[in-house]
Design an enzyme around this catalytic site. Structure first.
Site, PDB file in Angstrom:
ATOM      1  N   TYR A 178      15.989   1.674  10.772  1.00  0.00           N
ATOM      2  CA  TYR A 178      14.678   1.806   9.998  1.00  0.00           C
ATOM      3  C   TYR A 178      13.441   1.301  10.750  1.00  0.00           C
ATOM      4  O   TYR A 178      13.752   0.221  11.656  1.00  0.00           O
ATOM      5  CB  TYR A 178      14.583   1.136   8.657  1.00  0.00           C
ATOM      6  CG  TYR A 178      14.632  -0.224   8.551  1.00  0.00           C
ATOM      7  CD1 TYR A 178      15.806  -1.170   8.440  1.00  0.00           C
ATOM      8  CD2 TYR A 178      13.451  -1.076   8.609  1.00  0.00           C
ATOM      9  CE1 TYR A 178      15.795  -2.317   8.363  1.00  0.00           C
ATOM     10  CE2 TYR A 178      13.314  -2.305   8.460  1.00  0.00           C
ATOM     11  CZ  TYR A 178      14.707  -2.928   8.414  1.00  0.00           C
ATOM     12  OH  TYR A 178      14.502  -4.361   8.316  1.00  0.00           O
ATOM     13  N   CYS A 179      12.492   1.756  10.418  1.00  0.00           N
ATOM     14  CA  CYS A 179      11.186   1.100  11.142  1.00  0.00           C
ATOM     15  C   CYS A 179      10.059   1.465  10.136  1.00  0.00           C
ATOM     16  O   CYS A 179      10.421   1.755   8.890  1.00  0.00           O
ATOM     17  CB  CYS A 179      10.843   1.906  12.450  1.00  0.00           C
ATOM     18  SG  CYS A 179      10.529   3.622  12.333  1.00  0.00           S
ATOM     19  N   THR A 180       8.890   1.262  10.576  1.00  0.00           N
ATOM     20  CA  THR A 180       7.669   1.152   9.631  1.00  0.00           C
ATOM     21  C   THR A 180       7.550   2.633   9.003  1.00  0.00           C
ATOM     22  O   THR A 180       7.337   2.827   7.791  1.00  0.00           O
ATOM     23  CB  THR A 180       6.250   0.951  10.570  1.00  0.00           C
ATOM     24  OG1 THR A 180       6.653  -0.188  11.382  1.00  0.00           O
ATOM     25  CG2 THR A 180       5.370   0.747   9.382  1.00  0.00           C
ATOM     26  N   GLY A 182       9.183   5.623  10.577  1.00  0.00           N
ATOM     27  CA  GLY A 182      10.207   6.611  10.881  1.00  0.00           C
ATOM     28  C   GLY A 182      10.308   6.977  12.388  1.00  0.00           C
ATOM     29  O   GLY A 182      11.486   7.381  12.944  1.00  0.00           O
ATOM     30  N   ILE A 207       9.876   2.488   6.225  1.00  0.00           N
ATOM     31  CA  ILE A 207       9.782   1.495   5.103  1.00  0.00           C
ATOM     32  C   ILE A 207       8.381   2.158   4.213  1.00  0.00           C
ATOM     33  O   ILE A 207       8.501   1.876   2.836  1.00  0.00           O
ATOM     34  CB  ILE A 207       9.369   0.091   5.561  1.00  0.00           C
ATOM     35  CG1 ILE A 207      10.418  -0.446   6.384  1.00  0.00           C
ATOM     36  CG2 ILE A 207       8.918  -0.755   4.460  1.00  0.00           C
ATOM     37  CD1 ILE A 207       9.832  -1.488   7.465  1.00  0.00           C
TER      38      ILE A 207
END
Ligand SMILES: [Zn+2]
Ligand SMILES: [Zn+2]
Length: 312
Positions: A178-180, A182, A207
């Site tokens: 996951y990241c901020t 995508g 997220i």
């Protein structure tokens, strides 16, 4: 007070003449009085833009009308004021800098981890054979991350490829990245697959979308964002604070820009240390003659210029 929108989006889709596209797109954004930052590359688009609701609606419509970007998903926030001062739209070699320009190895348009919608991600994170991998940098995950997530000691996403060896022990697990928003996961998960990880998933929309659609459950702390807001709350179900004051270690969710404009470092800092250090990250920065006055927020906004009349 008029409300504004801030849009976060990306789209991996080949753009011919991307440099020219960037120049034209900048003009288009300015014609809508949008502010923000967009990166255009041969591989696609990545941006955060902010403006009136009408301008943002017109922008989304224009992007969707272009068949190359028809699938683009926008993460939309309502904000009290635009999240940027100016409009930038630049051509770069990649829409997120990974240092991996060899598209025969990493091409999210062709091969990437399986996308998980927020509710699917939520169902999987507690399973036994799953690991959750945060592909973001130190300044981001130190402010907040998913419970039990593995984090990497990196200052920038382009260091991610060097860290893959450290993850070898998880090759046979289900790896959920996951990241901020995508975008980094498209490349990170593609790279993991390339290195022999078999079962790789990515949190679609990152997220931010997880916060909107799954209440942000089990995300601890705040989510770092790349605009004037610095950090946003995403967890409305079981929120907590995990970040610690850079100076004394007290738990605090407050993130500041160092008051020394030549440093301007983003650090978490408690109110007590903020007062003691005049909003600086260190004693050394306190002595800088250009130090800005500390008003307790640790937040320094340049004087907004009306975007439609600024020459640049
Ligand atoms: Zn402190
Ligand atoms: Zn400093």
């Amino acid at each position: 007070m008029e409300k504004f929108n801030t849009l976060l989006y990306y789209c991996y889709s080949p753009i011919a003449n991307a440099e020219q596209f960037a120049a034209d797109h900048l003009k288009f954004c300015k014609s809508l009085d949008l502010v923000g930052r967009i990166i255009v590359a041969d591989e696609g688009l990545n941006g955060t833009v902010s403006g009136t609701k009408a301008a943002c609606a017109a922008y989304m419509e224009a992007i969707h009308a272009d068949e190359r970007f028809a699938k683009t998903e926008f993460k939309l926030d309502e904000v009290d004021e635009p999240s940027f001062i100016k409009m930038h739209c630049r051509y770069k070699s990649e829409i997120v800098h990974s240092g991996l320009r060899d598209t025969s190895i990493i091409n999210p348009n062709e091969k990437t981890g399986k996308h998980l919608e927020p509710t699917e991600f939520k169902e999987m994170i507690d399973q036994e054979d799953v690991i959750i991998l945060d592909v973001r940098s130190n300044y981001e995950h130190s402010l907040g991350k998913f419970k039990n997530a593995i984090t990497l000691d990196i200052e920038n996403f382009r260091e991610f490829p060097e860290k893959i060896n450290e993850l070898a022990q998880y090759k046979d697990k289900k790896v959920l990245t996951y990241c901020t928003g995508g975008i980094k996961c498209e490349k990170a998960s593609a790279l993991l697959l390339h290195h022999g990880f078999n079962d790789v998933y990515q949190l679609h929309g990152g997220i931010i979308k997880y916060g909107k659609e799954a209440g942000g459950e089990d995300f601890e702390g705040k989510c770092y964002v790349f605009d004037n807001r610095i950090a946003v709350d995403v967890n409305t179900i079981n929120p907590s604070t995990v970040s610690k004051c850079y100076n004394c270690g007290t738990v605090t969710a407050k993130m500041i820009n160092c008051a020394n404009p030549e440093c301007n470092e983003h650090v978490t800092q408690c109110d007590e240390c903020g007062t003691k250090l005049h909003g600086c990250c260190s004693e050394a920065c306190v002595t800088n003659p250009r130090r800005r006055p500390y008003d307790g927020t640790g937040y320094y906004v340049k004087v907004p210029q009306p975007v439609n009349i600024s020459a640049k």
